[in-house]
Design a protein around this motif. Structure first.
Motif, PDB file in Angstrom:
ATOM      1  N   ALA A 185      -4.151  -6.636  -5.495  1.00 14.72           N
ATOM      2  CA  ALA A 185      -5.263  -6.075  -4.751  1.00 14.72           C
ATOM      3  C   ALA A 185      -4.704  -6.117  -3.486  1.00 14.72           C
ATOM      4  O   ALA A 185      -4.951  -5.011  -2.642  1.00 14.72           O
ATOM      5  CB  ALA A 185      -6.551  -6.595  -4.639  1.00 14.72           C
ATOM      6  N   HIS A 186      -4.042  -7.256  -2.806  1.00 17.00           N
ATOM      7  CA  HIS A 186      -3.552  -6.940  -1.333  1.00 17.00           C
ATOM      8  C   HIS A 186      -2.400  -6.145  -1.190  1.00 17.00           C
ATOM      9  O   HIS A 186      -1.668  -6.166   0.137  1.00 17.00           O
ATOM     10  CB  HIS A 186      -3.585  -8.666  -0.931  1.00 17.00           C
ATOM     11  CG  HIS A 186      -2.612  -9.391  -1.797  1.00 17.00           C
ATOM     12  ND1 HIS A 186      -1.226  -9.241  -1.931  1.00 17.00           N
ATOM     13  CD2 HIS A 186      -2.915 -10.563  -2.401  1.00 17.00           C
ATOM     14  CE1 HIS A 186      -0.737  -9.970  -2.687  1.00 17.00           C
ATOM     15  NE2 HIS A 186      -1.845 -10.954  -2.942  1.00 17.00           N
ATOM     16  N   GLY A 187      -1.685  -5.724  -2.103  1.00 15.48           N
ATOM     17  CA  GLY A 187      -0.492  -4.809  -1.867  1.00 15.48           C
ATOM     18  C   GLY A 187       0.888  -5.393  -2.143  1.00 15.48           C
ATOM     19  O   GLY A 187       1.928  -5.092  -1.908  1.00 15.48           O
ATOM     20  N   LEU A 188       0.938  -6.829  -1.988  1.00 20.19           N
ATOM     21  CA  LEU A 188       2.121  -7.574  -2.300  1.00 20.19           C
ATOM     22  C   LEU A 188       2.411  -7.891  -3.709  1.00 20.19           C
ATOM     23  O   LEU A 188       1.804  -7.955  -4.472  1.00 20.19           O
ATOM     24  CB  LEU A 188       2.127  -8.914  -1.407  1.00 20.19           C
ATOM     25  CG  LEU A 188       1.699  -8.870   0.100  1.00 20.19           C
ATOM     26  CD1 LEU A 188       1.413 -10.575   0.600  1.00 20.19           C
ATOM     27  CD2 LEU A 188       2.671  -8.339   0.808  1.00 20.19           C
ATOM     28  N   PRO A 189       4.009  -7.725  -3.775  1.00 22.58           N
ATOM     29  CA  PRO A 189       4.270  -7.757  -5.203  1.00 22.58           C
ATOM     30  C   PRO A 189       4.546  -9.170  -5.781  1.00 22.58           C
ATOM     31  O   PRO A 189       4.271 -10.055  -5.186  1.00 22.58           O
ATOM     32  CB  PRO A 189       5.841  -7.414  -5.016  1.00 22.58           C
ATOM     33  CG  PRO A 189       6.220  -7.639  -3.565  1.00 22.58           C
ATOM     34  CD  PRO A 189       4.917  -7.465  -2.787  1.00 22.58           C
TER      35      PRO A 189
END
Length: 257
Positions: free
Chosen positions: A9-13
């Motif tokens: 959800a926070h966009g980090l892989p």
């Protein structure tokens, strides 16, 4: 085909989690033993530090029984961090390198900030468990002698405080299970990549949800073998802890792409 990364959800892989057979933890133990044989002196040096350090802690806390019980249970919480040098030995062996004991300590300077932050989180959890245990034991152990053997016999083994004993063991088990879920691959991942603590712990949680059966077996093996080491006055840990430490590295390599 799976993508190389999932996007949280926070966009980090986050790395892809592999599915493993339920018997894979036995393979990890075999590979851990092979790493000990390949790096006997530095591996057993770590095991000796575990054993001697544990014996010194036990001797120092014999007259502080509640702290002794917390120290034994807290061992399971901090062991993944203490075994970082063993992960480094396994990592280097996979790269075709053979390290001395002093060389393996370099792992603590690589991504040291994340390791320190993870250590702080675990330390706070251990402190929380110590405070909870202190209050709980004080409620039932007011007149108990100071020696740990009498304390454990009168409080934990007599059956007189069975409800308390079961509740305390259940609470400690739940905390240990939570820390296991947070840390099963966290420290190896921090060492292997420039990974922040949040990503490493979230990956550990995902590993547990994707491989609940094999990791339940792995947790069972970790606890049983470690308790066997304690039953030998900790000197069994000279060999057991290096095997488990190296095996934990192979667990990470099998579980995380």
């Amino acid at each position: 085909m799976h993508p190389r990364f999932d996007l949280p959800a926070h966009g980090l892989p986050l790395p892809v989690i592999r599915q493993i057979p339920i018997s894979q933890p036995l393979v990890w133990l075999k590979k851990g033993w092979e790493d000990v044989r390949a790096n006997p002196l530095p591996s057993l040096a770590y095991g000796l530090l575990f054993a001697l350090g544990g014996d010194l802690i036990i001797l120092a806390l014999l007259n502080h029984p509640h702290l002794l019980s917390v120290a034994v249970s807290g061992f399971f919480l901090v062991a993944p961090l203490l075994a970082a040098g063993l992960y480094e030995l396994s990592r280097s062996r996979a790269l075709g390198e053979k390290l001395l004991f002093i060389d393996s300590l370099r792992c603590f300077s690589r991504n040291g900030q994340s390791l320190a932050f993870f250590g702080l989180i675990v330390s706070l959890l251990v402190l929380f468990w110590e405070r909870v245990s202190a209050v709980a034991f004080a409620l039932v152990a007011i007149d108990t002698p100071g020696q740990a053997s009498a304390y454990l016999s009168d409080i934990l083994l007599s059956g007189e405080h069975l409800a308390f004993t079961l509740a305390w063991l259940a609470a400690g088990g739940m905390l240990a299970l939570f820390v296991f879920a947070l840390s099963v691959v966290a420290v190896p991942m921090i060492l292997d990549h420039d990974t922040d603590v949040a990503t490493a712990m979230l990956t550990s949680l995902r590993v547990c949800t994707h491989n609940a059966g094999p990791l339940a077996l792995w947790a069972f093996l970790l606890v049983d073998l470690t308790l066997f080491g304690f039953a030998t006055l900790l000197f069994g840990l000279v060999l057991i802890m290096p095997i488990l430490g190296h095996a934990s590295w192979h667990a990470y390599r099998d579980l995380v792409e």
